[in-house]
Motif scaffolding. Structure first.
Motif, PDB file in Angstrom:
ATOM      1  N   ILE A 126       0.854  -1.198   0.000  1.00  0.00           N
ATOM      2  CA  ILE A 126       0.000   0.000   0.000  1.00  0.00           C
ATOM      3  C   ILE A 126       0.888   1.244   0.000  1.00  0.00           C
ATOM      4  N   PHE A 127       1.949   1.224   0.802  1.00  0.00           N
ATOM      5  CA  PHE A 127       2.887   2.343   0.850  1.00  0.00           C
ATOM      6  C   PHE A 127       3.537   2.562  -0.518  1.00  0.00           C
ATOM      7  N   LYS A 128       3.928   1.469  -1.178  1.00  0.00           N
ATOM      8  CA  LYS A 128       4.528   1.564  -2.515  1.00  0.00           C
ATOM      9  C   LYS A 128       3.545   2.172  -3.513  1.00  0.00           C
ATOM     10  N   ASN A 180      15.583   3.334  -2.351  1.00  0.00           N
ATOM     11  CA  ASN A 180      16.203   2.076  -2.755  1.00  0.00           C
ATOM     12  C   ASN A 180      15.248   0.887  -2.767  1.00  0.00           C
ATOM     13  N   ASN A 181      14.213   0.928  -1.918  1.00  0.00           N
ATOM     14  CA  ASN A 181      13.362  -0.248  -1.758  1.00  0.00           C
ATOM     15  C   ASN A 181      11.903  -0.063  -2.159  1.00  0.00           C
ATOM     16  N   GLY A 187       8.855   6.732   9.677  1.00  0.00           N
ATOM     17  CA  GLY A 187       9.968   6.306  10.511  1.00  0.00           C
ATOM     18  C   GLY A 187      10.912   5.448   9.707  1.00  0.00           C
ATOM     19  N   THR A 188      11.288   5.944   8.529  1.00  0.00           N
ATOM     20  CA  THR A 188      12.176   5.239   7.610  1.00  0.00           C
ATOM     21  C   THR A 188      13.089   6.267   6.964  1.00  0.00           C
ATOM     22  N   ASP A 189      14.323   5.911   6.730  1.00  0.00           N
ATOM     23  CA  ASP A 189      15.245   6.801   6.046  1.00  0.00           C
ATOM     24  C   ASP A 189      14.785   7.003   4.603  1.00  0.00           C
ATOM     25  N   ASP A 223      10.413  16.204  -1.824  1.00  0.00           N
ATOM     26  CA  ASP A 223       9.788  16.671  -0.581  1.00  0.00           C
ATOM     27  C   ASP A 223       8.757  15.667  -0.065  1.00  0.00           C
ATOM     28  N   PHE A 224       7.997  15.074  -0.985  1.00  0.00           N
ATOM     29  CA  PHE A 224       6.989  14.076  -0.620  1.00  0.00           C
ATOM     30  C   PHE A 224       7.655  12.851   0.002  1.00  0.00           C
ATOM     31  N   ILE A 225       8.743  12.391  -0.604  1.00  0.00           N
ATOM     32  CA  ILE A 225       9.464  11.228  -0.074  1.00  0.00           C
ATOM     33  C   ILE A 225      10.037  11.536   1.305  1.00  0.00           C
TER      34      ILE A 225
END
Length: 170
Positions: free
Chosen positions: A126-128, A161-162, A153-155, A143-145
């Motif tokens: 869903i996030f993807k 990359n993922n 809570g992710t770099d 900016d969105f990323i």
């Protein structure tokens, strides 16, 4: 329940910890925060403020407490309607009277999405989808990323990359 979970995952890019939200009033939440006793994930309800507070999630040790204020008026209204029968201190999401766990939510997401759209989705997929459907300039996309990385809570490099893929094979 399914609709609210999918909508929260679409809006905030959380992982399966959305399943473990506990309803709490703002005054009690602020007391716990002041005493440094936030050890759960909360749906915080104030007179005008509503937010999701997460301190029990995968990368907490790296990123700490996450507070996502719910500003979307439609989402706020839908959540208020959804929680109208839920007591303060009770889990927000239950199935057959039992609180959801991260694992039971994972199974439910897969089951519901497979049933209605023929594709098994997870909170990550869903996030993807949310990321891939963003339309904007390079700066807006960057900016969105960054915003989504802070929210989740992710770099941001991990997201690139993922979770972001080139549309053309090289």
């Amino acid at each position: 329940t399914d609709y609210m979970i999918f909508k929260l995952l679409k809006t905030f890019g959380m992982r399966n910890e959305v399943a473990t939200l506990v309803l709490i009033d703002l005054k009690s939440y602020n007391k716990l925060k002041k005493q440094n006793k936030l050890d759960k994930n909360y749906l915080v309800l104030g007179k005008t403020k509503m937010m999701i507070s997460r301190s029990d999630y995968k990368t907490f040790k790296t990123y700490g407490l996450k507070e996502n204020i719910i500003n979307d008026k439609v989402l706020k209204k839908e959540l208020l309607n959804y929680i109208s029968e839920i007591k303060i201190g009770d889990p927000v999401f239950t199935e057959n009277g039992k609180p959801y766990t991260n694992q039971s939510l994972s199974s439910r997401l897969t089951f519901i999405s497979e049933k209605y759209i023929g594709i098994a989705l997870s909170s990550s997929s869903i996030f993807k989808i949310v990321l891939s459907n963003f339309k904007g300039t390079m700066k807006q996309t960057k900016d969105f990323i960054i915003m989504k990385s802070l929210e989740r809570g992710t770099d941001s490099t991990t997201i690139l990359n993922n979770y972001i893929y080139d549309k053309v094979d090289k």
